[in-house]
Enzyme design. Structure first.
Site, short mmCIF file in Angstrom:
data_model
loop_
_atom_site.label_atom_id
_atom_site.label_comp_id
_atom_site.label_asym_id
_atom_site.label_seq_id
_atom_site.Cartn_x
_atom_site.Cartn_y
_atom_site.Cartn_z
N ASP A 28 29.48 30.13 54.44
CA ASP A 28 28.12 30.52 53.87
C ASP A 28 27.13 31.32 54.91
O ASP A 28 26.48 32.12 54.23
CB ASP A 28 27.08 28.90 54.01
CG ASP A 28 27.80 28.36 52.92
OD1 ASP A 28 28.68 28.50 52.29
OD2 ASP A 28 27.28 26.91 52.76
N MET A 29 27.43 31.30 56.41
CA MET A 29 26.55 32.32 56.88
C MET A 29 27.15 33.80 56.62
O MET A 29 25.95 34.63 56.57
CB MET A 29 26.92 31.76 58.41
CG MET A 29 26.47 30.72 59.02
SD MET A 29 26.82 30.54 60.81
CE MET A 29 26.34 28.87 61.15
N VAL A 30 28.43 33.88 56.44
CA VAL A 30 28.72 35.29 55.90
C VAL A 30 28.20 35.44 54.69
O VAL A 30 27.97 36.81 54.37
CB VAL A 30 30.35 35.16 55.84
CG1 VAL A 30 31.05 36.54 55.50
CG2 VAL A 30 30.83 35.09 57.51
N THR A 31 28.33 34.73 53.86
CA THR A 31 27.85 34.98 52.45
C THR A 31 26.54 35.41 52.55
O THR A 31 26.09 36.51 52.01
CB THR A 31 28.02 33.76 51.53
OG1 THR A 31 29.41 33.16 51.65
CG2 THR A 31 27.45 34.07 50.16
N ASP A 65 31.94 39.97 51.10
CA ASP A 65 32.09 39.38 49.81
C ASP A 65 33.43 38.81 49.61
O ASP A 65 33.66 37.86 48.93
CB ASP A 65 32.07 40.66 48.76
CG ASP A 65 32.07 40.21 47.38
OD1 ASP A 65 31.13 39.24 47.12
OD2 ASP A 65 32.90 40.44 46.52
N GLY A 69 35.31 33.84 51.31
CA GLY A 69 36.04 33.19 50.45
C GLY A 69 37.49 32.92 51.25
O GLY A 69 38.12 31.67 51.33
N ARG A 73 38.91 29.31 52.42
CA ARG A 73 40.29 28.91 52.04
C ARG A 73 40.93 28.44 53.59
O ARG A 73 41.77 27.57 53.50
CB ARG A 73 41.00 29.71 51.19
CG ARG A 73 40.38 29.78 49.73
CD ARG A 73 41.51 30.83 49.02
NE ARG A 73 41.61 32.14 49.21
CZ ARG A 73 40.48 33.21 49.01
NH1 ARG A 73 39.47 32.72 48.27
NH2 ARG A 73 40.42 34.42 49.45
N ASP A 86 28.19 31.87 46.50
CA ASP A 86 28.70 33.16 46.35
C ASP A 86 28.42 33.71 45.02
O ASP A 86 27.99 34.90 44.93
CB ASP A 86 30.18 33.04 46.68
CG ASP A 86 30.97 34.55 46.64
OD1 ASP A 86 30.68 35.23 47.58
OD2 ASP A 86 31.92 34.64 46.10
N ASP A 90 25.88 37.19 44.64
CA ASP A 90 26.47 38.46 44.13
C ASP A 90 25.82 39.08 43.15
O ASP A 90 25.30 40.38 43.01
CB ASP A 90 27.92 38.12 43.55
CG ASP A 90 29.16 37.98 44.49
OD1 ASP A 90 28.66 38.16 45.82
OD2 ASP A 90 30.18 37.45 44.07
#
Length: 210
Positions: A28-31, A65, A69, A73, A86, A90
């Site tokens: 979530d941080m990366v998103t 992006d 994900g 995973r 996400d 987007d």
């Protein structure tokens, strides 16, 4: 069109994903970081005419992006919330990119017609995503179409790069391509859902008569 490259890209990004997870960075941080970066770059660089510079910076943030994900995973943290977040962010990122390109034509004193076409491509891109989300919410599989999100981003950034490097026709040509591709893609997905609903209705009628 670019979906077949996803597996190869995943292999490249997997070590980075594992390193971030080891540093206690969450998907979530990366998103969020990727979206904030895309929005900031698009709305700062493009309106000021810093097109090729903006494209290079965007490429850095667009990596996230797929990275979030892969991280989800890898860590076993895939969830409905993560997928929802996400997808939602987007749409914001896509809107910022095309909105920034529209502002480029307005703020740089260029032809407002191209600014309008950039807005048209923005709307078509959002509708393309909506047709998939709405169709799948009704229980139908909505995949394919001429131009997916990755294709739209590639073409728009290619156009911005070409124009930023002095080829003024680059971005206008790409906007025309995106508009045509967007119309076709929306039509393809609408046709797909229409066909699926017709088949489902026919199957239900057959079962009721049995």
């Amino acid at each position: 069109m670019l979906e077949h490259l996803r597996s190869r890209w995943t292999k490249v990004m997997a070590p980075i994903a594992r390193a971030l997870l080891s540093a206690h960075v969450t998907p979530d941080m990366v998103t969020w970081a990727g979206t904030i970066g895309v929005v900031a770059v698009s709305l700062i660089c493009f309106p000021h005419g810093w097109l090729w510079q903006g494209v290079l910076l965007l490429l850095v943030f667009i990596f996230s992006d797929s990275l979030d994900g892969i991280m989800a995973r890898t860590s076993g943290r895939s969830s409905d919330w993560g997928a929802f977040l996400d997808s939602t962010l987007d749409r914001i990122a896509d809107g910022a990119v095309m909105g920034g390109l529209a502002l480029y034509y307005v703020d740089a004193g260029n032809n407002a017609w191209w600014a309008g076409l950039a807005i048209v491509t923005l709307v078509l891109g959002q509708v393309t995503s909506y047709t998939k989300a709405r169709g799948e919410s009704l229980g139908y599989e909505v995949n394919g179409g001429l131009a997916g999100r990755a294709d739209r981003l590639l073409v728009s950034l290619l156009g911005a790069m070409l124009t930023g490097l002095g080829l003024d026709w680059g971005l206008p040509v790409c906007l025309v391509v995106l508009t045509v591709a967007g119309v076709i893609t929306v039509a393809q997905r609408m046709t797909l859902v229409r066909h699926a609903t017709t088949v489902a209705r026919g199957r239900a009628a057959g079962e009721s008569q049995a």
